[in-house]
Design an enzyme around this catalytic site. Structure first.
Site, short mmCIF file in Angstrom:
data_model
loop_
_atom_site.label_atom_id
_atom_site.label_comp_id
_atom_site.label_asym_id
_atom_site.label_seq_id
_atom_site.Cartn_x
_atom_site.Cartn_y
_atom_site.Cartn_z
N LYS A 115 4.43 -1.83 -5.86
CA LYS A 115 3.89 -1.65 -4.51
C LYS A 115 4.77 -2.44 -3.54
CE LYS A 115 -0.08 -2.49 -1.58
NZ LYS A 115 -1.53 -2.74 -1.52
N LYS A 129 4.06 2.95 -4.90
CA LYS A 129 3.47 3.06 -3.56
C LYS A 129 4.33 2.36 -2.53
CE LYS A 129 -0.58 1.33 -1.17
NZ LYS A 129 -1.70 0.43 -1.26
C1 PBG Z 1 -4.34 -3.37 0.07
C2 PBG Z 1 -4.07 -1.92 0.09
C3 PBG Z 1 -3.30 -1.29 1.06
C4 PBG Z 1 -3.30 0.06 0.76
C5 PBG Z 1 -4.08 0.26 -0.38
N1 PBG Z 1 -4.55 -1.00 -0.79
C6 PBG Z 1 -2.62 -1.82 2.26
C7 PBG Z 1 -1.90 -3.09 2.19
O1 PBG Z 1 -1.33 -3.44 1.15
O2 PBG Z 1 -1.90 -3.76 3.20
C8 PBG Z 1 -2.58 1.08 1.58
C9 PBG Z 1 -2.94 2.48 1.40
C10 PBG Z 1 -2.53 3.36 2.53
O3 PBG Z 1 -1.78 2.97 3.44
O4 PBG Z 1 -2.98 4.51 2.51
N2 PBG Z 1 -4.88 -3.91 -1.06
#
Ligand code: PBG
Length: 331
Positions: free
Chosen positions: A201, A255
């Site tokens: 991520k 992601k």
């Molecule tokens: C945070 C989390 C995020 C997303 C899913 N879980 C955002 C972040 O890391 O700040 C993003 C998903 C999206 O943008 O659709 N635990």
């Protein structure tokens, strides 16, 4: 080639619809889709999210309706994210451990309505519960501390598993959390609760609308670069995946999605395990904005981008377009 014609005509198999269908290498079906849903308090409540046109937060009763819709469309699993009330957010995010929190109520309601005909995937991270918007606990300097956070994430995972979650999906990027969660799940006999790890991520600019949806955008100070990955790195993604698999992840996620398909392909080739990708909120918003601006046909953009994930090696895709795409695919 010396003659007057090409020895091989790759256009020959493309000439008719039946032949294109016959030679298609990749298929997209509703079964490839995971539908992220935002839960909010109340009953009969739908709150549209301004930066995610067409996406809403739903109260638990209406979340159940969305879950049934997913089931009817052939979507196998929904992913839940809570918009915690501001007064329930705290420095330590302890609402994540409340067995009666919004997330747990949504899990129970869906499992009661859908049983094993629909999977429920739950996000593990503290950002929907902290007053500072970070995914973990912070020290005096605002640094997100690893091991103390992992302890809370273990508690959060057990809380969700006890409520009936089928797939625990840690999105926090702490080191060592998969092993700790797996051990705790085994310890409580949740042997068949899966872990889909957000393994690779990235600290991305594509998450903005999501942070609006879970109410953390205004709270977040700084960024998440001390735990989420540097977009410049690919080899490091393989190390993340390797560790999460060794610690007991059943599947891994990359992601964001489309800008990171090279990572999907490298992970798939290197490990031959189920790989998923999250087409995140900013990607969704980009497609909607492009369609609204007349830059492309919305339905075609949706299906082409989702197909690209399959071609790159994904077993499935988390997408806010899931229900729409499933309908287009005849689900
Ligand atoms: C945070 C989390 C995020 C997303 C899913 N879980 C955002 C972040 O890391 O700040 C993003 C998903 C999206 O943008 O659709 N635990």
């Amino acid at each position: 080639m010396t003659g007057l014609y090409p020895a091989t005509r790759l256009r020959r198999t493309r000439a008719t619809a039946w032949s294109r269908a016959l030679h298609r290498e990749t298929v997209l079906t509703p079964r490839d889709l995971i539908w992220p849903l935002f839960v909010t308090e109340g009953s009969g409540v739908e709150e549209p999210i301004g930066s995610l046109p067409g996406v809403s937060r739903w109260s638990v009763d209406l979340i159940v309706a969305r879950a049934k819709e997913a089931m009817a469309l052939g979507i196998p699993v929904v992913a839940l994210f809570p918009n915690t009330q501001p007064e329930r957010r705290s420095d330590d995010g302890k609402e994540a451990l409340n067995p009666d929190n919004l997330m747990c109520r949504a899990i129970k309601a869906i499992k009661q309505a859908c049983g094993d005909d629909l999977g429920v995937l739950t996000d593990v991270a503290l950002d929907p519960y902290t007053s500072h918007g970070q995914d973990g606990l912070i020290d005096a300097g605002g640094y997100v501390v690893n091991d103390a956070t992992v302890e809370v994430l273990v508690g959060q995972s057990l809380n969700q598993a006890r409520a009936g979650a089928d797939v625990i999906a840690p999105s926090d990027m702490m080191d060592g959390r998969i092993g700790a969660i797996r051990e705790a799940l085994e310890g409580e006999d949740f042997v068949n609760v899966q872990i889909m790890s957000y393994a690779a991520k990235y600290a991305s600019a594509f998450y903005g609308p999501f942070r609006d949806a879970v109410g953390s955008r205004g709270l977040l100070k700084g960024d998440k670069k001390t735990y989420q990955m540097d977009p410049a790195n690919a080899e490091e993604a393989l190390r993340e995946v390797e560790l999460d698999l060794a610690e007991g992840a059943d599947s891994v996620m990359v992601k964001p999605g489309l800008p990171y398909l090279d990572i999907v392909r490298r992970v798939k080739d290197a490990f031959e395990v189920p790989v998923f990708a999250y087409q995140v909120s900013g990607e969704y918003a980009m497609i909607e904005a492009a369609a609204a601006a007349g830059a492309g046909d919305r339905d075609a953009l949706v299906l082409e981008t989702l197909l690209a994930f399959k071609r790159a090696g994904c077993s499935g895709v988390l997408t806010y377009h899931a229900a729409h795409a499933a309908r287009l695919l005849g689900g």
